[in-house]
Design a protein around this motif. Structure first.
Motif, PDB file in Angstrom:
ATOM      1  N   GLU A  36      36.889   9.787 -54.741  1.00  0.00           N
ATOM      2  CA  GLU A  36      38.322   9.911 -55.016  1.00  0.00           C
ATOM      3  C   GLU A  36      39.031   8.561 -54.934  1.00  0.00           C
ATOM      4  OE1 GLU A  36      42.287  12.299 -53.452  1.00  0.00           O
ATOM      5  OE2 GLU A  36      40.351  12.758 -52.559  1.00  0.00           O
ATOM      6  N   SER A  37      38.681   7.771 -53.932  1.00  0.00           N
ATOM      7  CA  SER A  37      39.297   6.453 -53.757  1.00  0.00           C
ATOM      8  C   SER A  37      38.999   5.547 -54.947  1.00  0.00           C
ATOM      9  CB  SER A  37      38.786   5.827 -52.455  1.00  0.00           C
ATOM     10  OG  SER A  37      39.340   4.557 -52.272  1.00  0.00           O
ATOM     11  N   VAL A  38      37.753   5.557 -55.401  1.00  0.00           N
ATOM     12  CA  VAL A  38      37.360   4.730 -56.550  1.00  0.00           C
ATOM     13  C   VAL A  38      38.064   5.216 -57.808  1.00  0.00           C
ATOM     14  CG1 VAL A  38      35.429   4.117 -58.059  1.00  0.00           C
ATOM     15  CG2 VAL A  38      35.159   3.989 -55.576  1.00  0.00           C
ATOM     16  N   ARG A  39      38.076   6.513 -58.025  1.00  0.00           N
ATOM     17  CA  ARG A  39      38.721   7.076 -59.224  1.00  0.00           C
ATOM     18  C   ARG A  39      40.206   6.708 -59.261  1.00  0.00           C
ATOM     19  NH1 ARG A  39      37.113  11.853 -58.541  1.00  0.00           N
ATOM     20  NH2 ARG A  39      35.247  11.735 -59.803  1.00  0.00           N
ATOM     21  N   ASP A  40      40.893   6.848 -58.127  1.00  0.00           N
ATOM     22  CA  ASP A  40      42.320   6.519 -58.071  1.00  0.00           C
ATOM     23  C   ASP A  40      42.574   5.039 -58.354  1.00  0.00           C
ATOM     24  OD1 ASP A  40      42.838   9.159 -57.450  1.00  0.00           O
ATOM     25  OD2 ASP A  40      43.224   8.771 -55.313  1.00  0.00           O
ATOM     26  N   ALA A  41      41.788   4.167 -57.722  1.00  0.00           N
ATOM     27  CA  ALA A  41      42.001   2.723 -57.884  1.00  0.00           C
ATOM     28  C   ALA A  41      41.698   2.264 -59.307  1.00  0.00           C
ATOM     29  CB  ALA A  41      41.139   1.949 -56.887  1.00  0.00           C
ATOM     30  N   LEU A  42      40.588   2.726 -59.860  1.00  0.00           N
ATOM     31  CA  LEU A  42      40.232   2.282 -61.211  1.00  0.00           C
ATOM     32  C   LEU A  42      41.187   2.854 -62.259  1.00  0.00           C
ATOM     33  CD1 LEU A  42      36.328   2.432 -61.103  1.00  0.00           C
ATOM     34  CD2 LEU A  42      37.831   0.459 -60.736  1.00  0.00           C
ATOM     35  N   SER A  43      41.700   4.043 -62.031  1.00  0.00           N
ATOM     36  CA  SER A  43      42.643   4.653 -62.977  1.00  0.00           C
ATOM     37  C   SER A  43      43.970   3.910 -63.019  1.00  0.00           C
ATOM     38  CB  SER A  43      42.901   6.116 -62.595  1.00  0.00           C
ATOM     39  OG  SER A  43      41.731   6.875 -62.768  1.00  0.00           O
ATOM     40  N   ALA A  44      44.309   3.216 -61.947  1.00  0.00           N
ATOM     41  CA  ALA A  44      45.585   2.497 -61.869  1.00  0.00           C
ATOM     42  C   ALA A  44      45.546   1.133 -62.560  1.00  0.00           C
ATOM     43  CB  ALA A  44      45.977   2.307 -60.404  1.00  0.00           C
ATOM     44  N   ARG A  45      44.385   0.698 -62.960  1.00  0.00           N
ATOM     45  CA  ARG A  45      44.259  -0.636 -63.575  1.00  0.00           C
ATOM     46  C   ARG A  45      44.646  -0.639 -65.041  1.00  0.00           C
ATOM     47  NH1 ARG A  45      38.750  -3.080 -61.014  1.00  0.00           N
ATOM     48  NH2 ARG A  45      39.430  -2.885 -58.866  1.00  0.00           N
ATOM     49  N   ARG A  46      44.933  -1.850 -65.529  1.00  0.00           N
ATOM     50  CA  ARG A  46      45.150  -2.091 -66.961  1.00  0.00           C
ATOM     51  C   ARG A  46      44.113  -3.107 -67.402  1.00  0.00           C
ATOM     52  NH1 ARG A  46      49.784  -0.206 -69.952  1.00  0.00           N
ATOM     53  NH2 ARG A  46      48.786  -1.553 -71.436  1.00  0.00           N
ATOM     54  N   TYR A  47      43.600  -2.958 -68.588  1.00  0.00           N
ATOM     55  CA  TYR A  47      42.584  -3.850 -69.118  1.00  0.00           C
ATOM     56  C   TYR A  47      43.062  -4.461 -70.432  1.00  0.00           C
ATOM     57  CZ  TYR A  47      39.343  -1.847 -65.765  1.00  0.00           C
ATOM     58  OH  TYR A  47      38.726  -1.464 -64.608  1.00  0.00           O
ATOM     59  N   THR A  48      42.478  -5.574 -70.794  1.00  0.00           N
ATOM     60  CA  THR A  48      42.683  -6.141 -72.117  1.00  0.00           C
ATOM     61  C   THR A  48      41.750  -5.376 -73.042  1.00  0.00           C
ATOM     62  OG1 THR A  48      43.158  -8.311 -71.194  1.00  0.00           O
ATOM     63  CG2 THR A  48      42.537  -8.221 -73.528  1.00  0.00           C
ATOM     64  N   PRO A  49      42.277  -4.716 -74.058  1.00  0.00           N
ATOM     65  CA  PRO A  49      41.415  -3.902 -74.915  1.00  0.00           C
ATOM     66  C   PRO A  49      40.383  -4.739 -75.662  1.00  0.00           C
ATOM     67  CG  PRO A  49      43.712  -3.810 -75.660  1.00  0.00           C
ATOM     68  CD  PRO A  49      43.662  -4.693 -74.463  1.00  0.00           C
ATOM     69  N   ALA A  50      39.253  -4.117 -75.947  1.00  0.00           N
ATOM     70  CA  ALA A  50      38.228  -4.758 -76.773  1.00  0.00           C
ATOM     71  C   ALA A  50      38.789  -4.895 -78.187  1.00  0.00           C
ATOM     72  CB  ALA A  50      36.965  -3.900 -76.781  1.00  0.00           C
ATOM     73  N   LYS A  51      38.254  -5.848 -78.923  1.00  0.00           N
ATOM     74  CA  LYS A  51      38.740  -6.058 -80.297  1.00  0.00           C
ATOM     75  C   LYS A  51      37.573  -6.029 -81.273  1.00  0.00           C
ATOM     76  CE  LYS A  51      42.883  -8.266 -79.028  1.00  0.00           C
ATOM     77  NZ  LYS A  51      44.132  -8.434 -79.590  1.00  0.00           N
ATOM     78  N   LEU A  52      37.825  -5.449 -82.419  1.00  0.00           N
ATOM     79  CA  LEU A  52      36.857  -5.452 -83.510  1.00  0.00           C
ATOM     80  C   LEU A  52      36.858  -6.827 -84.169  1.00  0.00           C
ATOM     81  CD1 LEU A  52      37.824  -2.000 -85.074  1.00  0.00           C
ATOM     82  CD2 LEU A  52      35.876  -2.507 -83.572  1.00  0.00           C
ATOM     83  N   ALA A  53      35.923  -7.052 -85.065  1.00  0.00           N
ATOM     84  CA  ALA A  53      35.821  -8.337 -85.754  1.00  0.00           C
ATOM     85  C   ALA A  53      37.106  -8.689 -86.501  1.00  0.00           C
ATOM     86  CB  ALA A  53      34.636  -8.326 -86.714  1.00  0.00           C
ATOM     87  N   ASN A  54      37.839  -7.677 -86.958  1.00  0.00           N
ATOM     88  CA  ASN A  54      39.085  -7.929 -87.695  1.00  0.00           C
ATOM     89  C   ASN A  54      40.289  -8.116 -86.769  1.00  0.00           C
ATOM     90  OD1 ASN A  54      39.700  -5.373 -86.794  1.00  0.00           O
ATOM     91  ND2 ASN A  54      39.806  -4.437 -88.827  1.00  0.00           N
ATOM     92  N   GLY A  55      40.041  -8.093 -85.446  1.00  0.00           N
ATOM     93  CA  GLY A  55      41.115  -8.302 -84.487  1.00  0.00           C
ATOM     94  C   GLY A  55      41.817  -7.040 -84.023  1.00  0.00           C
ATOM     95  N   GLN A  56      41.460  -5.899 -84.591  1.00  0.00           N
ATOM     96  CA  GLN A  56      42.086  -4.641 -84.214  1.00  0.00           C
ATOM     97  C   GLN A  56      41.564  -4.188 -82.851  1.00  0.00           C
ATOM     98  OE1 GLN A  56      41.449  -1.503 -87.043  1.00  0.00           O
ATOM     99  NE2 GLN A  56      42.343   0.057 -85.739  1.00  0.00           N
TER     100      GLN A  56
END
Length: 86
Positions: free
Chosen positions: A51-71
């Motif tokens: 539960e502690s791990v799920r709560d902490a990781l859910s609160a994070r923001r990430y830089t999204p992955a990008k496709l070759a075209n930048g999307q």
């Protein structure tokens, strides 16, 4: 440090600390194209920490992955979260 920018660090559960429980939780974090966590799947590790791990990781923001075209696109990451007592 754990990935994900300003870390939301999982809290060490009091019962686990008192009992001297340690271990590593392995979780898959599914990140949407907007950088928000879509889901957290616990793959392994002591259940007292899930539960502690799920709560902490859910609160994070990430830089999204990008496709070759930048999307921006969705992506997933496997993260190991150690719980140790000093």
């Amino acid at each position: 440090p754990l990935p994900g920018g300003p870390d939301s660090v999982p809290e060490y559960p009091r019962a686990a600390r008192r009992a001297g429980v340690t271990g590593v939780v392995v979780a898959r974090v599914n990140v949407g194209a907007d950088g928000k966590v879509a889901s957290v799947v616990i793959m392994d590790g002591p259940s007292v920490f899930h539960e502690s791990v799920r709560d902490a990781l859910s609160a994070r923001r990430y830089t999204p992955a990008k496709l070759a075209n930048g999307q921006a696109t969705s992506d997933s990451h496997v993260i190991r979260v150690p719980f140790t007592l000093a």
